[in-house]
Each structure stands twice: as C-alpha cells, then as structure tokens.
Design a protein around this motif. Structure first.
Motif, PDB file in Angstrom:
ATOM      1  N   ARG A  41       0.819  -1.207   0.000  1.00  0.00           N
ATOM      2  CA  ARG A  41       0.000   0.000   0.000  1.00  0.00           C
ATOM      3  C   ARG A  41       0.858   1.264   0.000  1.00  0.00           C
ATOM      4  N   ASN A  42       2.056   1.172   0.532  1.00  0.00           N
ATOM      5  CA  ASN A  42       2.898   2.357   0.615  1.00  0.00           C
ATOM      6  C   ASN A  42       3.657   2.632  -0.684  1.00  0.00           C
ATOM      7  N   TYR A  43       4.254   1.579  -1.301  1.00  0.00           N
ATOM      8  CA  TYR A  43       5.078   1.905  -2.469  1.00  0.00           C
ATOM      9  C   TYR A  43       5.128   0.869  -3.582  1.00  0.00           C
ATOM     10  N   HIS A  44       4.919  -0.400  -3.299  1.00  0.00           N
ATOM     11  CA  HIS A  44       5.071  -1.384  -4.376  1.00  0.00           C
ATOM     12  C   HIS A  44       4.091  -1.110  -5.519  1.00  0.00           C
ATOM     13  N   TRP A  45       2.877  -0.745  -5.180  1.00  0.00           N
ATOM     14  CA  TRP A  45       1.869  -0.463  -6.211  1.00  0.00           C
ATOM     15  C   TRP A  45       2.127   0.886  -6.874  1.00  0.00           C
ATOM     16  N   TYR A  46       2.383   1.897  -6.046  1.00  0.00           N
ATOM     17  CA  TYR A  46       2.564   3.243  -6.593  1.00  0.00           C
ATOM     18  C   TYR A  46       3.824   3.359  -7.435  1.00  0.00           C
ATOM     19  N   ASN A  47       4.947   2.810  -6.975  1.00  0.00           N
ATOM     20  CA  ASN A  47       6.208   3.003  -7.691  1.00  0.00           C
ATOM     21  C   ASN A  47       6.147   2.468  -9.116  1.00  0.00           C
ATOM     22  N   ALA A  48       5.530   1.303  -9.294  1.00  0.00           N
ATOM     23  CA  ALA A  48       5.396   0.768 -10.653  1.00  0.00           C
ATOM     24  C   ALA A  48       4.494   1.676 -11.491  1.00  0.00           C
ATOM     25  N   TYR A  49       3.406   2.119 -10.903  1.00  0.00           N
ATOM     26  CA  TYR A  49       2.483   3.024 -11.606  1.00  0.00           C
ATOM     27  C   TYR A  49       3.186   4.321 -11.997  1.00  0.00           C
ATOM     28  N   ALA A  50       3.944   4.904 -11.068  1.00  0.00           N
ATOM     29  CA  ALA A  50       4.641   6.154 -11.345  1.00  0.00           C
ATOM     30  C   ALA A  50       5.692   5.978 -12.430  1.00  0.00           C
ATOM     31  N   TYR A 451       1.461   9.126   8.426  1.00  0.00           N
ATOM     32  CA  TYR A 451       2.357   7.991   8.219  1.00  0.00           C
ATOM     33  C   TYR A 451       1.664   6.794   7.570  1.00  0.00           C
ATOM     34  N   ALA A 452       0.361   6.851   7.440  1.00  0.00           N
ATOM     35  CA  ALA A 452      -0.377   5.727   6.863  1.00  0.00           C
ATOM     36  C   ALA A 452       0.011   5.550   5.396  1.00  0.00           C
ATOM     37  N   PRO A 453       0.071   4.297   4.913  1.00  0.00           N
ATOM     38  CA  PRO A 453       0.377   4.053   3.500  1.00  0.00           C
ATOM     39  C   PRO A 453      -0.850   4.337   2.631  1.00  0.00           C
ATOM     40  N   THR A 454      -0.804   5.389   1.852  1.00  0.00           N
ATOM     41  CA  THR A 454      -1.965   5.792   1.048  1.00  0.00           C
ATOM     42  C   THR A 454      -1.643   5.986  -0.424  1.00  0.00           C
ATOM     43  N   SER A 455      -0.387   5.828  -0.827  1.00  0.00           N
ATOM     44  CA  SER A 455      -0.052   6.117  -2.220  1.00  0.00           C
ATOM     45  C   SER A 455      -0.680   5.123  -3.196  1.00  0.00           C
ATOM     46  N   PHE A 456      -1.064   3.924  -2.729  1.00  0.00           N
ATOM     47  CA  PHE A 456      -1.690   2.959  -3.625  1.00  0.00           C
ATOM     48  C   PHE A 456      -3.038   3.457  -4.139  1.00  0.00           C
ATOM     49  N   LEU A 457      -3.599   4.484  -3.495  1.00  0.00           N
ATOM     50  CA  LEU A 457      -4.875   5.046  -3.928  1.00  0.00           C
ATOM     51  C   LEU A 457      -4.723   5.998  -5.113  1.00  0.00           C
ATOM     52  N   ILE A 458      -3.516   6.456  -5.387  1.00  0.00           N
ATOM     53  CA  ILE A 458      -3.307   7.488  -6.411  1.00  0.00           C
ATOM     54  C   ILE A 458      -3.820   7.070  -7.791  1.00  0.00           C
ATOM     55  N   PRO A 459      -3.626   5.815  -8.241  1.00  0.00           N
ATOM     56  CA  PRO A 459      -4.167   5.459  -9.557  1.00  0.00           C
ATOM     57  C   PRO A 459      -5.681   5.566  -9.655  1.00  0.00           C
ATOM     58  N   GLY A 460      -6.382   5.679  -8.538  1.00  0.00           N
ATOM     59  CA  GLY A 460      -7.832   5.821  -8.565  1.00  0.00           C
ATOM     60  C   GLY A 460      -8.306   7.238  -8.812  1.00  0.00           C
ATOM     61  N   PHE A 461      -7.372   8.182  -8.889  1.00  0.00           N
ATOM     62  CA  PHE A 461      -7.705   9.583  -9.133  1.00  0.00           C
ATOM     63  C   PHE A 461      -7.337   9.964 -10.570  1.00  0.00           C
ATOM     64  N   PRO A 462      -7.895  11.050 -11.098  1.00  0.00           N
ATOM     65  CA  PRO A 462      -7.499  11.514 -12.438  1.00  0.00           C
ATOM     66  C   PRO A 462      -5.991  11.696 -12.531  1.00  0.00           C
ATOM     67  N   ALA A 463      -5.417  11.258 -13.644  1.00  0.00           N
ATOM     68  CA  ALA A 463      -3.961  11.176 -13.785  1.00  0.00           C
ATOM     69  C   ALA A 463      -3.286  12.541 -13.759  1.00  0.00           C
ATOM     70  N   GLN A 464      -4.009  13.632 -14.039  1.00  0.00           N
ATOM     71  CA  GLN A 464      -3.371  14.938 -14.108  1.00  0.00           C
ATOM     72  C   GLN A 464      -3.201  15.615 -12.756  1.00  0.00           C
ATOM     73  N   ILE A 465      -3.696  14.993 -11.687  1.00  0.00           N
ATOM     74  CA  ILE A 465      -3.616  15.613 -10.361  1.00  0.00           C
ATOM     75  C   ILE A 465      -2.267  15.293  -9.711  1.00  0.00           C
ATOM     76  N   PRO A 466      -1.494  16.306  -9.287  1.00  0.00           N
ATOM     77  CA  PRO A 466      -0.243  16.046  -8.569  1.00  0.00           C
ATOM     78  C   PRO A 466      -0.514  15.735  -7.097  1.00  0.00           C
ATOM     79  N   PHE A 467       0.327  14.874  -6.514  1.00  0.00           N
ATOM     80  CA  PHE A 467       0.213  14.497  -5.100  1.00  0.00           C
ATOM     81  C   PHE A 467       1.485  14.931  -4.372  1.00  0.00           C
TER      82      PHE A 467
END
Length: 561
Positions: A41-50, A451-467
């Motif tokens: 939830r913190n990075y394995h999903w997000y890092n590949a997506y990014a 500190y909660a792992p939330t970056s895995f949620l980013i692909p669920g938002f419109p791609a043009q939004i910066p986090f």
C-alpha cells in the motif's frame, strides 16, 4: 536439475515433486488470503504506476522514503494485476516464490557427494528443501510483494552455480572456474540491484571464496571474478535507476547515505533504519536466541522459526568439533582431518557464505525479512555442518533427520495484513479504488500527510492531479529549505495564485495534521465533512477539502522554516 540417473522410480518421484512443488506453494499463497501488506500500500503499487506513467516530475514523495526505491521488481506484479484477477496474480507470485524449492534441492543434492546412494541422496535433498520452504518467515511472505522470497531465487541460484559443475570452481581449470563464479556473482548481484538489502549476501558469498580452500591466488581470483559478476548484476538491474537518482537528486542511492552525497533534496543524514541492530557484543552473540523468544526484536510481526538459531548452534558446535579433531591430529603428528568425505570445499564454502552473510546482516540491518534466504538455506547448512562430525553416517543422518523434523514442526508464520478475497473470484482486481468525483481535476492539487500508506490510492484519481506529501516519516516542514520542501511550497503557492482546488488525502486517525501541518504551508481545513475513499486493500481513507488561510496576495512567500 540434479536427479537420480540409475534409479528410475526415484527419478520419476523426485521430478514429479519438484515440478509440482512450486504450484502447490502458489495454491498455498491463495489459501492464505489476498496480500494487503503495508509496503504494497505504501510503495510497491505506486512506484510501478509512477514509473510507467512518468509521474516523477509531478508528485513529491507520496510513498515516503520508499518513493525513491528502484521500481523494476514491482513492474511484473503491477502489469499482471492490470489484466489478471487477483487470485491468479497471487497464485503466479506464490508459484514463483515456490521455485526456491528446486534450488534448495539442488544445493542439498550437490553437497552430499557421489558416495551417497542416489535414492537416499535424492530423498534427503528433497526433505531438506521442503524443510527450507516451510519456515515461519517464508510462509508468511508467500504471495506477498515484499519479494524477499523472490530475491532468494537470485541468492540460492548464485550459490548453486558457484558450487556446481563437479566443483570446477576449486578443482577445474582457471577459465571455466572464473566464468562459473562470475555467473554466480551476476545472479547475486542481480538480486542486489533489485533490492539493496541483498548486499549482505553479496558480501558474504564473495568473501567466502577467500576462505574456502585452494591456493591464495586461486582464492583471490575466485573472489575477484565473483565480485565482477556482482557489479555487473547490480548495473544490469539498477544501473538505470541509480543514474536517474544521480541525475535528478545528486545521490545514486537517494535518500540513503545522504550524509556522504549531500544532496540538497534531503537532509544530510544516512536515513538508515538501525533500530533492530543489537547493542554490544553479548547481545549480538545471543541475538538468534533473543529473537526466537521475542520476534519483535527483528521485525513488526509475531512469528516463530528456529532454523537460523539451530544452524547457528550447529555451526558453533561443528567448529568446536572440527577444531578439537584438528588439534588432536596435530598433537598426534598428523595433518588433521576436517571433513568426512564428499565435496569438502563446496560444503565449506556454503557454511562460510552463510555465516559471513549473517554477520554482515547483523551489522547492517538485523531485520528478519532481509534474512529469508538464510532461513531457507539453514537446513542445507545443517546438513553440510553435521557431515563434518567425526561420527558414523547413520549417526549423522539420524541427527540431521531429527533436527529437520523439529524445525518443520515448530515453525509458525506471521501475518502481513492479509485481506479477505472479494465476492467476485474471477474478475476482482488486486487494487480497486473508489474516489469521490472532483469538479476540476485539471486545477486540483492533492496533499498527503501522516504515516499511513496511502499512495496505492493514487491510480484511482485523475492522472493529471499532482500528489504532494507534506509530512511523513521521511519528510517534515521542520526540515527547512531542502529542495523537496521548496518544490512543494512553490507548487502550493502557484496553485493558490491560480485559484486551484486543494484536497487532503489522509487516514482518519491522522486528521490532526490538518491543524498542525497544513498551516505551515498557509493552508487549513474548509470546515466541511470529509468524504471516504474506499479500496480493496485497506479501510476507507478520507478526502478533505482544504483552503488557504489567507488570499495569495497577502501571504508570506518565504520557504518553509
């Protein structure tokens, strides 16, 4: 794959078990439940997506310090999860992890030597391999994206290459020997490139050549060519990422060792997690016993496994037995016998590689997950060590069998946040996110705190939004004008000037950051109820609307301090 050649029935039995074994571990992974671990939830999903979508110039550290980890190892899982159901992805990952069984079998077969009858040799190797695969750490990681039992394929594969070929590394001509150990080093180095903590095994397996026997020059060249292979493997799998980090953050290991590289993007600190490392020589010497009694000394979860502890005790006892035998032989005028038949140098090399890797791990990390390859290898090391005892083959075999049975029976795996499978078994995806619709995604800035792992949620938002993660265990406004803070400050100021919408993605137990962190950037809560963001991997998170404390024209535009 080393198999019996004379006994056809034994050959068929072992071949069938080795072919089916990895898939049985894949089924086991599915039965354990869907992986929902913190790191996923913190990075394995997000890092590949990014990496695949090129978000590195848009987001700022949404996965905390892990935002900067090499994403290469995460790509196969992420890509498979885009087209395959979650259960099938879990099965495939568990089957890949189950392939360690084959490598453990090969190592156990090789160190027994040709003097052992083939049927017995194969069955012993199979028993040792199974014992190595049912440890508390390895089973707990089945089907998870920690990948310590995927990296183990590189470590165990490198060891098998090093000791294989009928001992050519020690007994063969220079050319074939050096090519073999270079290939072994390439495998281990590939593991380091994919996951940096594997460096403990690279150091241990390389240094073991210096002590495993042969002339001084031969040992030196074996270590040299193995080391070249390690460097090549690292360059192959992480060279591109180290160049990326260097070119963007002036530190090829960013943020680690920033006390050496002094990248302006972070603080001049090493960023190491050393809280598990035992303090003092007595604590270090007793550490395997200590974590057997309290597994929280080496990680975050409760588990039970005595493989490393047993190997530790057996190796110490074996060292004492061998030394005593050598001294008796010297006093009697002999040369001293330090092995009871078989491929002595291969055994010695494995024992040295395991022991040295453990010592490096103890000094650098002392985190149990990083020692999973050694947990798997421990039964092989026990087999190799007991073979050095000056006792009959029946006694040595009996001792080994009892130890393997006890280890297999006493292991108990921990749980890394498994989540129940969804109601749709054949089309449910690994990560499904439901986020509230945003009225102006082209003019929205998403903030993250806590500190909660939330970056895995980013692909669920419109791609043009910066986090932008304003605060975490990695970054904080108190760190002043480091460039990461400055970039976020500039983006927020520009968004306020342009009239952008601001939202905060946060766990419900960390909404305190609205009052304590956001004002440091001239922001505050809008005073409206937050909306839930749901997913298949975690409980709902909150999406809260954020507004400026004051109009842009009147704001202090100085950097965070």
């Amino acid at each position: 794959m080393p198999l019996p050649t004379q006994d056809r029935s034994a050959r068929r039995l072992v071949l069938s078990l080795l072919l089916a074994g990895p898939f049985l571990f894949g089924l086991w992974a599915v039965l354990l439940g869907q992986d929902g671990n913190w790191d996923l939830r913190n990075y394995h999903w997000y890092n590949a997506y990014a990496f695949l979508t090129g978000r590195w110039g848009m987001d700022v550290a949404p996965a905390q310090v892990a935002s900067f980890y090499n994403p290469t190892l995460d790509l196969p899982f992420f890509l498979a999860a885009q087209v395959l159901p979650a259960r099938l992805v879990e099965f495939l990952l568990g089957s890949i992890q189950g392939a360690n069984l084959v490598l453990l079998y090969g190592l156990a077969w090789t160190i027994q030597g040709t003097q052992t009858p083939e049927r017995r040799r194969a069955l012993v190797a199979l028993a040792v391999a199974v014992c190595g695969m049912v440890g508390g750490g390895q089973v707990g990681l089945l089907g998870t994206t920690f990948y310590d039992n995927v990296i183990s394929l590189f470590v165990l594969g490198g060891l098998l290459v090093a000791i294989g070929g009928d001992g050519v590394a020690w007994n063969g001509p220079n050319g074939p020997a050096f090519r073999r150990v270079a290939l072994a080093g390439l495998l281990v180095g590939g593991g380091v490139g994919l996951k940096q903590p594997t460096i403990v095994f690279a150091v241990g397996t390389c240094a073991a050549f210096l002590l495993a026997g042969g002339t001084a020059w031969r040992r030196l060249f074996l270590a040299f060519f193995f080391g070249l292979g390690v460097l090549a493997g690292m360059a192959l799998f992480s060279g591109h990422w180290m160049w990326f980090l260097w070119s963007h953050f002036q530190n090829p290991l960013f943020p680690y060792f920033n006390n050496v590289f002094h990248s302006p993007w972070g603080t001049p600190d090493p960023y190491r997690d050393d809280k598990f490392i035992p303090k003092g020589p007595v604590a270090a010497a007793l550490f395997p016993l200590a974590w057997a009694l309290d597994p929280k000394l080496v990680g975050e979860i409760i588990f039970r496994d005595y493989r490393v502890l047993t190997a530790y005790v057996v190796l110490l006892l074996t060292g004492a037995v061998v030394l005593a035998g050598w001294l008796r032989a010297r006093l009697a005028g002999g040369a001293g016998v330090i092995d009871i038949g078989g491929p002595a140098r291969a055994r010695r090399y494995l024992l040295l590689a395991g022991a040295l890797s453990y010592l490096v791990w103890l000094k650098l990390f002392a985190i149990y997950r990083y020692l999973i390859p050694l947990e798997m290898l421990a039964p092989v090391l026990i087999l190799a060590a007991v073979a050095l005892w000056p006792a009959s083959a029946r006694v040595r075999g009996g001792v080994t069998a009892v130890l393997l049975l006890l280890l297999a029976a006493t292991g108990q795996s921990g749980t890394w946040a498994r989540v129940p499978w969804g109601d749709r078994p054949w089309d449910a995806k690994v990560s499904e996110v439901q986020a509230p619709p945003l009225p102006r995604p082209d003019h929205t800035v998403m903030l993250m705190t806590g500190y909660a792992p939330t970056s895995f949620l980013i692909p669920g938002f419109p791609a043009q939004i910066p986090f932008l993660r304003l605060q975490s265990y990695f970054i904080h406004p108190d760190q002043g004008d480091i460039l990461l803070n400055r970039r976020m400050r500039q983006r927020i100021d520009q968004g306020i000037a342009d009239g952008d919408d601001f939202y905060l993605l946060v766990a419900h137990w960390e909404t305190w950051t609205i009052d304590q962190i956001l004002p440091r950037y001239g922001l505050t809560g809008a005073g409206e109820p937050c909306q839930p963001v749901t997913s298949t991997l975690d409980e709902p998170m909150l999406l809260c609307r954020i507004i400026p404390l004051q109009p842009a024209a009147g704001r202090d535009m100085n950097p965070v301090n």
